[in-house]
Design an enzyme around this catalytic site. Structure first.
Site, PDB file in Angstrom:
ATOM      1  N   GLU A  47       2.550   5.101  -3.978  1.00 39.78           N
ATOM      2  CA  GLU A  47       2.496   6.063  -5.094  1.00 39.78           C
ATOM      3  C   GLU A  47       3.821   6.811  -5.344  1.00 39.78           C
ATOM      4  O   GLU A  47       4.053   7.144  -6.515  1.00 39.78           O
ATOM      5  CB  GLU A  47       1.368   7.077  -4.847  1.00 39.78           C
ATOM      6  CG  GLU A  47      -0.020   6.482  -4.910  1.00 39.78           C
ATOM      7  CD  GLU A  47      -0.369   5.667  -3.672  1.00 39.78           C
ATOM      8  OE1 GLU A  47      -1.177   4.723  -3.798  1.00 39.78           O
ATOM      9  OE2 GLU A  47       0.168   5.959  -2.599  1.00 39.78           O
TER      10      GLU A  47
ATOM     11  N   ASP B 294       0.856  -1.189   0.000  1.00 43.81           N
ATOM     12  CA  ASP B 294       0.000   0.000   0.000  1.00 43.81           C
ATOM     13  C   ASP B 294       0.894   1.242   0.000  1.00 43.81           C
ATOM     14  O   ASP B 294       2.118   1.151   0.144  1.00 43.81           O
ATOM     15  CB  ASP B 294      -0.874  -0.033   1.255  1.00 43.81           C
ATOM     16  CG  ASP B 294      -2.112   0.849   1.153  1.00 43.81           C
ATOM     17  OD1 ASP B 294      -2.244   1.586   0.151  1.00 43.81           O
ATOM     18  OD2 ASP B 294      -2.949   0.800   2.070  1.00 43.81           O
TER      19      ASP B 294
ATOM     20  N   ASP C 146      -9.437   3.886  -1.841  1.00 44.08           N
ATOM     21  CA  ASP C 146     -10.243   4.227  -0.675  1.00 44.08           C
ATOM     22  C   ASP C 146     -11.597   4.802  -1.072  1.00 44.08           C
ATOM     23  O   ASP C 146     -11.804   6.021  -1.091  1.00 44.08           O
ATOM     24  CB  ASP C 146      -9.482   5.206   0.222  1.00 44.08           C
ATOM     25  CG  ASP C 146      -8.206   4.579   0.760  1.00 44.08           C
ATOM     26  OD1 ASP C 146      -8.156   3.347   0.868  1.00 44.08           O
ATOM     27  OD2 ASP C 146      -7.257   5.321   1.065  1.00 44.08           O
TER      28      ASP C 146
END
Length: 956
Positions: A544, A541, A616
């Protein structure tokens, strides 16, 4: 998991205010740039406006110098020259070498670099940075053979224009042609004499040549937008831009194509909208820039967690695509128009404008001619979806967070108590000691290996989260080793870059560095993390990367990576490099096992490594509704293994919404329930009846279909056809269906799925895209004719129609997990088409190891022929020692039932069928349902006594 403050996390006051400033369920748009706030996007949009205002009088400054052109070995090359009137460049002309390579795969590759940056050295160029433009996006994204087609036809020139226009024929049977025009610069791609893709049709090709920062920028021309060329400030964060402006831009036109698709990730329609005004369209370009955009907006072109710069255009009889291989921030404008607005019966053309902050121009053109060909051509470039282990296709149970070993094992036991299958339980970051990865919070997880062993008894897996930020803390060996060996991302001054994320002050591993990948592999070694257990899976996770106190919640663009590349150059590929390192680590941990890794950030090529989800989302009907268009966009762009958080990450779904989301999620390629730490617990048994039973039914339907889901993934792994399929894949000539994005075909089954996404809905309309016969999957009601059909859909019903002509395989016995089903008998489901025929495929292997890559698998073809009413099973593979060994290992797997829908009982001579296998024959009774009005008959063969491993025939 988004940048949303966790209870107990110690953050600086600044970061805490940032996280909590905006109200819940609203994207914090002020944190992210618009095109106007991105200087290179603003300049190139203005350049397009200038060209548009001059129209026919537009004289672009770029042209090919014909004297530089050559053609050899399948590569057409030369130089593009810009006649430069820009006072900041210090040059009258700027030269950009180009190559147009015609690849053996049938694609064409157009690469443009900058001569001045290739040559060395440039006086005064900043030390510590690579002078060249970043040219390694294809290195990470492309794994296919880039060998030029040396048999491509020689270049011919236009007789009238002499050396101004060049023609190259290429591809199989030379059906493709590229026509290169020198001035104005233009490259048009033809298939069978028809134009399908035009590069620089509007003359918007533009590349910022290197220019040193002037000592007095105010002395420059007032007509030149020099604002922020050499430095900028956004959100109080400075970007120094030491290499100066280096943007690239190109317009790409799809003549006669009104619909284009792809360029995920955006929470928007599947058929991409115009971005320069118009009713129902956007005013901003679509943005590709991987960011931690918690509570993202729906129906928006805003950037999200991943970026795949792939665009497909489709019209009746044709599909084509392009791939813009650039890892920097990218914006895409889309407009649609007719050559003659008054003309009737003329399709609109789609015009696109691609703008990137840095890097070389590296563009691939794929000419199809059909969707399946496009997906194969793209897969031959960037790789195909990895064939996942079978358990990865089951149901995953996750939340932030399961708090202890007792909590994990209680949830595990409740799945059995409530008779609900599942395959993996997930742990978010609270399992760690102080958010330090590769550690356990011993007060809550004192014996993680024993916990994993308990799960393994039911063949279930444990997924732990591992993110790229490493807590900066003395005594934390993972950080100390990273820092000592200088394997972290660096600042522009060469120091270790530190920022804030969940642990507080952190460093970020630089997985572009091969030594960092080896370091990462070492952290996962058996005995070092999770003992010797083999049921460990990983969740990557925040890759980015998410940096809470960074610009746009990410890393500063002037930080530096391995190879002396700035982060601006590699931003969109960073997440791919991180998941690549994790996959290599798991492969090293268990070399014989296929790994499973979930990633949030992705780029073209990430499909080779595992699964992705849409980030999300929130527990509202709007977020459920947007999932289907998003899955379709990911799927056509090569990333088939995609899902969404079932139930919504933020907030608390109503029981109705949760039930409908599970019914939809059962058909997501990646099927996981997930929830925020502040959301109420929502495991499938908690809503109570009737909802728990309906959720159980949906999950069990997924497990029932696993053999066919696995078969579809196998196909995707070698030819790129996605699992979630748009209407045009099965009905390519129906242009009325191109804008439909609330339903999809599921894998190889022919099932047409229409999720219910409206509160209180008890019916829906399903669009039939072709003249084939369709059957209600649950009650066999017959539907015919192109157009919308009304379908009853009370809460207990998932709207599914079965398209005639398909045979697929189910396993109708339910187990606790997918692995435990591997030797269960199979059911063949046959839906006859309007001519009485049907066909289908089954792929089986051991579901976990890499033995399939050495030939240890079963691949069968089933066909029902209306002429003789015979159902046949035949092998689709060459026999080998490995295949024979695998067949022997499953020689107990039989076909326990055959269900034929749509067979006319009047054609049956008796209530029995005759089966043939291994030179033996025998009769078996059948059961025929009574034919009700408007419904199809169902003929069921119970226990035909045939095995899945051999050829057989059944005479009806």
């Amino acid at each position: 998991m988004a940048a949303f403050a966790r209870k107990g996390t110690i953050l600086t006051a600044l970061v805490f205010v940032f996280l909590m400033a905006a109200p819940a369920l609203s994207a914090k748009k002020y944190l992210f740039k618009t095109c106007e706030q991105a200087p290179f996007c603003r300049r190139n949009r203005a350049y397009a406006d200038l060209a548009e205002s001059k129209s026919a009088a537009w004289d672009p400054p770029y042209a090919i110098d014909p004297s530089t052109v050559s053609f050899d070995g399948g590569v057409f090359q030369g130089s593009i020259v810009k006649t430069d009137t820009d006072p900041t460049s210090g040059q009258s002309t700027v030269e950009f070498p180009f190559q147009l390579a015609f690849l053996e795969s049938g694609s064409a590759r157009f690469v443009v670099d900058e001569k001045q940056r290739v040559q060395s050295p440039i006086p005064g160029f900043p030390e510590g940075l690579t002078q060249r433009r970043y040219n390694e996006a294809s290195k990470w994204a492309v794994t296919g053979d880039l060998t030029p087609d040396i048999g491509a036809a020689d270049v011919t020139t236009d007789d009238e224009r002499k050396n101004d226009i060049f023609h190259v024929r290429y591809g199989r049977d030379r059906h493709f042609e590229a026509i290169v025009q020198s001035k104005p610069l233009q490259i048009a791609f033809y298939r069978d004499g028809e134009t399908h893709v035009i590069l620089n049709d509007r003359g918007l090709f533009n590349m910022d040549g290197y220019r040193p920062k002037p000592t007095d920028p105010t002395s420059l021309s007032d007509t030149l937008d020099v604002k922020d060329m050499w430095e900028e400030n956004f959100g109080g964060k400075e970007d120094k831009k030491p290499k100066g402006p280096e943007s690239i831009a190109l317009d790409v036109t799809f003549p006669g194509y009104e619909h284009v698709f792809g360029i995920p990730e955006h929470a928007d329609r599947f058929s991409l909208r115009e971005t320069r005004g118009g009713d129902g369209n956007h005013d901003e370009p679509y943005r590709l820039f991987n960011v931690d955009i918690f509570e993202y907006e729906v129906n928006s072109p805003m950037a999200m967690y991943g970026a795949i710069p792939f665009m497909q255009a489709h019209k009746k009889g044709s599909s084509v695509a392009i791939f813009w291989a650039n890892a920097a921030e990218t914006w895409i404008d889309i407009t649609k128009n007719k050559p003659n607005p008054e003309a009737l019966g003329v399709r609109k053309s789609t015009q696109t404008h691609w703008i990137s902050e840095s890097g070389v121009m590296d563009l691939y053109v794929m000419l199809g001619p059909d969707p399946s060909s496009v997906y194969q051509q793209y897969g031959l470039l960037t790789g195909f979806t990895t064939l996942p282990p079978i358990y990865a296709l089951g149901y995953h149970q996750c939340r932030w967070n399961y708090n202890s070993e007792e909590d994990v094992l209680e949830v595990d036991a409740n799945f059995d108590l409530y008779d609900i299958p599942y395959d993996a339980i997930w742990l978010d970051i609270e399992y760690t000691d102080g958010k330090k990865y590769f550690t356990w919070l011993k007060s809550m997880f004192p014996t993680p290996e024993k916990m994993m062993q308990a799960l393994d008894k039911r063949k279930r897996k444990l997924v732990t989260i591992i993110d790229p930020h490493i807590k900066k803390e003395a005594g934390y060996k993972v950080y100390e080793s990273l820092s000592k060996n200088e394997l972290a991302v660096k600042t522009d001054s060469g120091e270790e870059f530190n920022g804030w994320c969940w642990p507080g002050e952190s460093a970020w591993i630089d997985t572009l560095n091969p030594k960092a990948v080896e370091y990462w592999k070492d952290q996962f070694k058996i005995g070092k993390f999770c003992g010797h257990e083999s049921n460990l899976l990983i969740w990557n996770d925040m890759n980015e990367p998410s940096v809470f106190n960074g610009p746009e919640v990410s890393a500063p663009r002037d930080t530096v990576h391995y190879g002396n590349w700035e982060h601006r150059d590699v931003h969109n590929v960073y997440g791919l490099t991180f998941v690549n390192a994790t996959v290599q680590a798991l492969q090293a941990r268990h070399p014989r096992h296929r790994p499973f890794v979930l990633t949030r950030s992705f780029f073209a090529g990430s499909q080779r490594f595992g699964a992705v989800w849409t980030g999300d989302n929130a527990a509202t009907w709007d977020y459920l509704k947007i999932v289907t268009p998003m899955l379709l966009s990911h799927s056509v762009a090569g990333f088939s293994f995609v899902g969404a958080d079932v139930g919504g990450f933020f907030g608390n779904p109503t029981s109705e919404l949760l039930t409908r989301w599970y019914q939809a999620g059962a058909f997501y390629p990646f099927f996981r329930g997930h929830a925020h730490i502040e959301s109420k617990r929502r495991e499938p048994w908690l809503p109570g009846e009737p909802y728990t039973s309906l959720i159980r039914t949906a999950i069990k339907m997924r497990y029932q279909l696993l053999p066919s889901v696995y078969t579809a993934f196998h196909r995707a792994s070698f030819d790129g056809v996605p699992i979630v399929r748009p209407m045009f894949l099965l009905a390519p000539d129906n242009e009325d269906a191109l804008g439909i994005d609330d339903q999809f075909f599921f894998g190889e089954t022919g099932l047409l799925v229409k999720p219910i996404v409206e509160e209180g809905a008890t019916s829906t309309e399903i669009y039939l895209p072709d003249e084939e016969i369709y059957y209600d999957y649950l009650d066999q009601t017959i539907y015919k004719g192109i157009g919308y059909k009304h379908i009853d859909a009370p809460l207990e019903k998932i709207p599914i129609l079965a398209r005639g002509g398909h045979i697929f395989v189910r396993r109708d016995r339910y187990r606790r997990s997918a692995t435990l089903m591997s030797h269960d008998p199979l059911t063949l489901v046959v839906h006859l088409d309007k001519n009485g025929d049907a066909a289908g495929v089954l792929y089986l292997d051991d579901g976990e190891t890499t033995a399939h890559s050495r030939g240890a698998y079963l691949h069968r073809f089933f066909m029902f022929n209306a002429q003789d009413n015979i159902l046949r099973s035949r092998s689709m593979q060459a026999s080998s020692a490995a295949s024979k060994s695998f067949e022997k290992s499953i020689d107990d797997v039989r076909i326990e039932k055959i269900v034929v829908v749509g067979l006319d009982p009047g054609k049956l001579k008796n209530h029995a069928v005759e089966a043939f296998q291994d030179r033996k024959s025998w009769s078996t009774d059948i059961h025929i349902t009574e034919v009700a009005a408007g419904k199809a008959s169902v003929v069921t063969v119970r226990d035909p006594k045939v095995l899945v491993t051999g050829d057989w025939s059944i005479q009806f």
